[in-house]
Design an enzyme around this catalytic site. Structure first.
Site, PDB file in Angstrom:
ATOM      1  N   HIS A   1     -25.410   9.285 -67.780  1.00  0.00           N
ATOM      2  CA  HIS A   1     -26.654   9.988 -68.092  1.00  0.00           C
ATOM      3  C   HIS A   1     -26.991  10.937 -66.945  1.00  0.00           C
ATOM      4  CE1 HIS A   1     -27.738   6.288 -70.686  1.00  0.00           C
ATOM      5  NE2 HIS A   1     -27.290   7.255 -71.466  1.00  0.00           N
TER       6      HIS A   1
ATOM      7  N   PHE B   1     -27.069   6.880 -62.639  1.00  0.00           N
ATOM      8  CA  PHE B   1     -26.387   5.673 -62.177  1.00  0.00           C
ATOM      9  C   PHE B   1     -25.850   4.834 -63.333  1.00  0.00           C
ATOM     10  CE2 PHE B   1     -30.495   6.186 -59.754  1.00  0.00           C
ATOM     11  CZ  PHE B   1     -29.988   6.997 -58.738  1.00  0.00           C
ATOM     12  N   HIS B   2     -25.416   5.481 -64.427  1.00  0.00           N
ATOM     13  CA  HIS B   2     -25.007   4.746 -65.623  1.00  0.00           C
ATOM     14  C   HIS B   2     -23.589   5.093 -66.080  1.00  0.00           C
ATOM     15  CE1 HIS B   2     -29.575   4.607 -66.769  1.00  0.00           C
ATOM     16  NE2 HIS B   2     -29.270   3.770 -65.799  1.00  0.00           N
ATOM     17  N   PRO B   3     -22.577   5.046 -65.209  1.00  0.00           N
ATOM     18  CA  PRO B   3     -21.218   5.372 -65.663  1.00  0.00           C
ATOM     19  C   PRO B   3     -20.662   4.283 -66.580  1.00  0.00           C
ATOM     20  CG  PRO B   3     -21.144   4.527 -63.427  1.00  0.00           C
ATOM     21  CD  PRO B   3     -22.600   4.686 -63.778  1.00  0.00           C
TER      22      PRO B   3
END
Length: 517
Positions: free
Chosen positions: A291, A458-460
Site C-alpha cells: 500500500h 509497511f504492508h508488503p
C-alpha cells in the site's frame, strides 16, 4: 547438529503464533530462529514511540531500488528485527481487510481461504475488549481494544470527514468497511500487544520450545527435493539445525523469498546467474504488492503528540494507562471509493495527531496533524530478487508504486478527498496552515507531490503467493517438508492493514500442520 520436529524461521507476526500453537503439543519439539533479539526496548512497548525504532538495531532498515513510478526515488522500508517482528514496530491498527479479498482468493483457487472460512481464525486469535459477536472473539491471545489516547485532533478529523459526506463507522471489521472513525488497536492496558507478548512469551517456559535469537538463517537445506533443516550463522559459526517434519519460513514478504532463492527455489535463470544450483524453478519474489500512502501535513495551534513525552504524560501512562503516550499515531481513518461502481473500497485514510513526514523519519518541530490516502487495492506489482548469493546481502526490491493508471487515478482522487476534508469546519477550526501539501489542486501538481512525498504503509505481500509458489495449504510446490507462513503467501494485498491477516494465516497454518501430523 540439533534436531527438532519443526523449525520455524522468523519470530515475527506469524512465527510467534506458529511456535506457540505448535508447542501446545508436548510431544512436538519446536525450534524458533530469529535474527534479532528479545523485545525488551522501551520504544517497542510504549505505543507512541514506535517510529523511534526506525533505522535502529531493531530495524532491518531496507531500501527499495529506484522506483520507476516515483521518479527514481528509493523508498525506505522499515521491518522489525526483534521478537514480534513488525508487530513490535507497527502502528498497532487492528484491521482484517475486506470480505471480498478472501472470497476473491478462494474463487481464484485458494481453497479454504474464503471469508467465511478465515473468520473463525480471526475470532480465535482475538480478545476484543468490546466483547464477542458474530465478527469478534474474546479469550484469544491478542488483546484488541479502543484507543486510550482520545486526542482532540483525531476527533476533529473524523468530524470533518463526516461533514464532507462520509458516514461514521464504529467497527471497520464488522458488517461494512466503509466510512470513517477511530481505529481499534492491538494494545493491552495501553501498551503494545505484539505477537511476541501475546503468543511467544506465555510459551517460553515450555520444555519443547527452543528459541534461538541473534541467529541468521542462510538457507534451507534440501535433500532429494525435501527440506530437512536450515543452515544458521550465529556467533561467527555456521551450524545446521535439522527438522524431522517441516521447515516453516515466516521471515516476511522480503526475506522469505530471499531465503527460498538462496536455497535454490526460485526463477531458474536468476538463480543460475548467481551460481546457485536450481532445486525448483518457481516465480519466487514475483507479484510483490504494498500500500502506497500519502499524508498531507498541516500546522495547528492544538497541542499535538510532539510533546507527548512529557513527565505529566509519562505519569499518566504509568499510573492510568492512558493519554498521549498510548497513541498508536495512526489513531483514525476510514475507507472510501475513489470512483463509482466499485464492489469494495479502494482507498484507505490514516490520520495522525502529529506531523508525520519524510517517510516517518522527519522529526516534528512544531504542532501539526497529518492525514491522507493509500492505494488500497493496487494494480501494480513488483518483485523481490537477490542482490548476490551472500546471505547477508539485502534483497533487491522494486514495488512499482504508481506505475499503473488505475493506481495514479486512485491516489489523485484520494488526495482530492483529503483536501476536501481539510476544508470542512471541523478541520479549519484546528488547522492554521499547510506544512506539506500539493502546490495546487491540479492533477499534475497532486500527482507530482504524491510521487515526492508518499511512502510505504509497511504492508508488503504476495511474493510467495498461493497458487504460484505455495499450494492452498502453504506447502512450497515441488519441495516436501517446506511451507511458507507469512504475508508473502497472500495472492494479493488485503484491503487494510496486514498484521491481523498475517496472524490469521498463522493460526490457520497451525491447524494445517496439526492435521498433517
Amino acid at each position: 547438529m540439533s534436531t527438532y520436529d519443526y523449525v520455524v524461521v522468523g519470530a515475527g507476526s506469524a512465527g510467534c503464533v506458529l511456535a506457540a500453537r505448535l508447542s501446545e503439543n508436548p510431544d512436538v519439539r519446536v525450534m524458533l530462529v530469529e535474527a534479532g533479539g528479545p523485545d525488551t526496548a522501551q520504544e517497542i512497548h510504549v505505543p507512541a514511540a514506535f517510529n523511534q525504532q526506525f533505522k535502529s538495531d531493531l530495524d532491518w532498515d531496507l531500501d527499495s531500488e529506484p522506483e520507476p513510478g516515483l521518479g527514481g526515488r528509493r523508498a525506505y522500508l522499515p521491518r522489525g528485527k526483534v521478537f514480534g517482528g513488525c508487530s513490535s514496530m507497527n502502528a498497532m491498527i487492528y484491521m482484517r481487510g475486506n470480505r471480498a479479498d478472501y472470497d476473491d482468493w478462494a474463487a481464484a483457487g485458494a481453497t479454504g481461504w474464503s471469508y467465511s472460512e478465515v473468520l473463525p481464525y480471526f475470532r480465535r486469535s482475538e480478545d476484543n475488549q468490546r466483547g464477542a459477536d458474530d465478527f469478534h472473539g474474546v479469550g484469544g491471545p491478542l488483546t484488541v481494544g479502543d484507543s486510550r489516547s482520545d486526542h482532540p485532533l483525531s476527533a476533529a478529523f473524523v468530524d470533518a470527514a463526516v461533514q464532507a459526506g462520509h458516514k461514521r463507522n464504529a467497527d471497520f471489521n464488522g458488517e461494512s468497511q466503509l466510512g470513517v472513525g477511530m481505529y481499534q488497536v492491538t494494545q493491552r492496558d495501553g501498551m503494545r500487544c505484539s505477537t511476541s507478548g501475546a503468543y511467544l512469551h506465555p510459551a517460553l517456559d515450555r520444555p519443547n520450545l527452543t528459541v534461538l535469537s541473534s541467529a541468521q538463517v542462510h538457507r534451507v537445506v534440501v535433500e532429494d527435493h525435501r527440506a530437512v533443516g536450515v543452515e544458521i550463522a550465529r556467533g561467527g559459526a555456521i551450524e545446521e539445525v535439522r527438522a524431522e517434519r517441516e521447515v516453516i519460513l515466516s521471515a516476511g514478504a522480503y526475506e522469505s523469498p530471499k531465503l527460498l532463492m538462496l536455497s535454490g527455489i526460485g526463477p531458474a535463470a536468476a538463480l543460475s546467474a548467481f551460481g546457485i544450483d536450481v532445486v525448483r524453478d518457481l516465480p519466487v519474489g514475483q507479484g510483490l504488492q504494498d500500500h502506497y500512502m500519502t499524508l498531507l501535513n498541516f500546522r495547528t495551534d492544538v497541542e499535538s503528540l510532539m510533546t507527548a513525552a512529557s513527565a505529566e504524560n509519562a505519569a499518566l501512562l504509568e499510573n492510568e494507562r492512558r493519554g498521549p503516550l498510548t497513541s498508536n499515531i495512526g489513531e483514525a481513518g476510514g475507507f472510501f471509493h475513489s470512483r463509482s461502481g466499485l464492489r469494495a473500497p479502494d482507498a484507505q485514510f490514516h490520520m495522525a495527531p502529529v506531523l508525520f513526514h519524510q517517510e516517518g523519519l522527519g522529526a516534528p518541530t512544531e504542532h501539526g496533524l497529518a492525514f491522507g490516502p493509500c492505494v488500497l487495492a493496487p494494480t501494480s506489482r513488483g518483485q523481490v530478487a537477490l542482490r548476490s548469493a551472500r546471505p547477508d546481502a539485502a534483497p533487491r526490491i522494486v514495488h512499482n508504486y504508481l506505475t499503473t493508471s488505475e493506481d495514479r487515478d486512485c491516489i489523485v482522487s484520494g488526495i482530492r478527498n483529503a483536501l476536501e476534508i481539510a476544508e470542512q469546519d471541523a478541520a479549519t477550526s484546528v488547522i492554521t496552515g499547510p506544512f506539506d501539501v500539493p502546490s495546487s489542486d491540479s492533477d499534475a501538481d497532486i500527482l507530482a507531490w504524491a510521487r515526492r512525498s508518499g511512502m510505504t504503509l509497511f504492508h508488503p505481500t504476495s511474493t510467495c503467493a498461493i497458487g504460484s509458489v505455495v499450494d492452498p495449504e502453504l506447502r512450497v510446490l515441488g519441495t516436501a517438508g517446506l511451507r511458507v507462513v507469512d504475508a508473502s503467501v497472500f495472492p494479493s494485498v488485503p484491503r487494510g492493514n496486514t498484521n491481523a491477516p498475517t496472524i490469521m494465516a498463522a493460526e490457520r497454518a497451525a491447524d494445517l500442520l496439526r492435521e498433517a501430523m
